[in-house]
Write a protein that holds these residues in place. Structure first.
Motif, short mmCIF file in Angstrom:
data_model
loop_
_atom_site.label_atom_id
_atom_site.label_comp_id
_atom_site.label_asym_id
_atom_site.label_seq_id
_atom_site.Cartn_x
_atom_site.Cartn_y
_atom_site.Cartn_z
N ALA A 284 0.85 -1.09 0.05
CA ALA A 284 0.44 0.45 -0.49
C ALA A 284 0.85 1.35 -0.23
N HIS A 285 0.22 2.05 -0.70
CA HIS A 285 1.07 3.62 -1.28
C HIS A 285 0.47 4.27 -0.11
N VAL A 286 0.62 4.99 0.96
CA VAL A 286 -0.10 5.47 2.27
C VAL A 286 0.64 7.48 1.33
N PRO A 287 -0.29 8.41 1.63
CA PRO A 287 -0.06 9.55 0.61
C PRO A 287 0.25 10.66 2.06
N VAL A 288 1.42 11.30 2.46
CA VAL A 288 1.21 12.45 3.18
C VAL A 288 1.40 13.40 2.26
N LEU A 289 0.57 15.05 2.86
CA LEU A 289 0.76 15.44 2.35
C LEU A 289 1.01 17.04 2.58
N ARG A 290 2.08 17.59 2.09
CA ARG A 290 2.19 18.81 3.01
C ARG A 290 1.21 20.62 2.59
N LEU A 291 0.34 20.47 3.28
CA LEU A 291 -0.36 21.64 3.22
C LEU A 291 0.56 22.70 3.39
N ASP A 292 -0.45 24.09 3.40
CA ASP A 292 -0.55 24.79 4.12
C ASP A 292 0.90 25.84 3.62
N GLY A 293 1.77 25.80 2.78
CA GLY A 293 2.80 25.92 2.37
C GLY A 293 3.60 25.88 1.71
N LEU A 294 4.66 25.66 0.00
CA LEU A 294 5.61 24.55 -0.29
C LEU A 294 6.27 25.58 -0.28
N GLU A 295 7.32 26.33 0.30
CA GLU A 295 8.63 26.70 -0.12
C GLU A 295 9.07 26.64 0.54
N GLY A 296 10.29 25.70 0.25
CA GLY A 296 11.65 25.57 0.76
C GLY A 296 11.76 24.06 1.22
N ASP A 297 12.22 23.45 1.81
CA ASP A 297 12.90 21.83 1.45
C ASP A 297 11.50 21.58 3.55
N VAL A 298 11.22 20.82 4.12
CA VAL A 298 11.10 20.50 4.98
C VAL A 298 11.19 18.74 4.76
N SER A 299 11.22 18.36 6.04
CA SER A 299 10.54 16.59 6.38
C SER A 299 10.75 16.22 7.63
N CYS A 300 10.33 15.48 7.78
CA CYS A 300 9.77 13.99 8.61
C CYS A 300 10.35 13.57 8.46
N ASN A 301 9.77 12.62 10.02
CA ASN A 301 10.47 11.31 10.04
C ASN A 301 9.06 10.49 10.37
N TYR A 302 9.24 8.77 9.87
CA TYR A 302 7.96 8.48 10.17
C TYR A 302 8.96 7.17 10.75
N ARG A 303 7.63 6.23 10.99
CA ARG A 303 7.54 4.76 12.25
C ARG A 303 6.19 4.33 12.62
N MET A 304 5.67 2.62 12.41
CA MET A 304 5.33 2.32 12.00
C MET A 304 5.27 1.12 13.72
N GLU A 305 4.14 1.18 13.95
CA GLU A 305 3.39 0.88 14.91
C GLU A 305 2.36 -0.25 15.18
N GLY A 306 2.53 -1.51 16.34
CA GLY A 306 1.71 -2.57 15.67
C GLY A 306 0.53 -1.91 16.91
N ARG A 307 -0.81 -2.04 16.59
CA ARG A 307 -1.94 -1.83 17.52
C ARG A 307 -2.73 -3.36 17.87
N SER A 308 -3.44 -4.09 17.05
CA SER A 308 -4.28 -5.37 17.21
C SER A 308 -3.30 -5.79 15.77
N ALA A 309 -2.82 -5.67 15.49
CA ALA A 309 -1.93 -5.83 14.16
C ALA A 309 -0.29 -6.11 14.96
N VAL A 310 0.26 -7.70 14.06
CA VAL A 310 1.94 -7.07 14.87
C VAL A 310 2.49 -7.29 13.96
N PRO A 311 3.83 -6.42 13.30
CA PRO A 311 4.98 -6.42 13.19
C PRO A 311 5.48 -7.44 12.53
N GLY A 312 5.77 -8.23 11.47
CA GLY A 312 6.36 -9.19 11.54
C GLY A 312 5.17 -10.37 10.93
N TYR A 313 4.27 -10.16 11.96
CA TYR A 313 3.52 -10.82 11.00
C TYR A 313 1.71 -10.79 10.16
#
Length: 122
Positions: free
Chosen positions: A7-36
């Motif tokens: 699945a390709h989950v879109p991440v949108l940048r809103l309220d201004g497009l000037e300059g370079d920005v970044s953020c980190n992402y990570r995934m965390e299980g709730r009822s879903a088990v990572p690796g399973y």
């Protein structure tokens, strides 16, 4: 489903497009088990000057017949370059959280099979 999917989950940048920005992402299980149920990953999303959309790729692992649908979260954090997350969002200015449901398409087959077995005995 019975097969691995991406699945390709879109991440949108809103309220201004000037300059370079970044953020980190990570995934965390709730009822879903990572690796399973899914392959957890982490990384950095970079938005170049003028760029409004980026994607996080999530690998969803096969579900077996009879397994329930499960959930996990993608967490965005550590915004850089002057970016902030929506202050009224679920994580405030510091983080943004997206809950994803992995729907087991086999669940319908399992329920149909159970219904057929029950009706045979009625």
């Amino acid at each position: 489903g019975f097969e691995e999917r991406e699945a390709h989950v879109p991440v949108l940048r809103l309220d201004g497009l000037e300059g370079d920005v970044s953020c980190n992402y990570r995934m965390e299980g709730r009822s879903a088990v990572p690796g399973y149920d899914f392959e957890a990953s982490e990384g950095t999303l970079d938005f170049l000057d003028g760029e409004s959309r980026n994607f996080i790729t999530v690998k969803l692992l096969p579900k077996r017949l009879g397994e329930h649908s499960d959930q996990f979260q993608i967490i965005l954090e550590n915004a850089a370059g002057g970016a902030i997350f929506h202050p009224e969002g679920d994580g405030g200015r510091e983080t943004s959280r997206l809950t994803i449901t992995i729907r087991n398409e086999n669940e319908d087959l399992s329920n149909l099979s159970l219904a057929m077995r029950v009706s045979m005995w009625l």
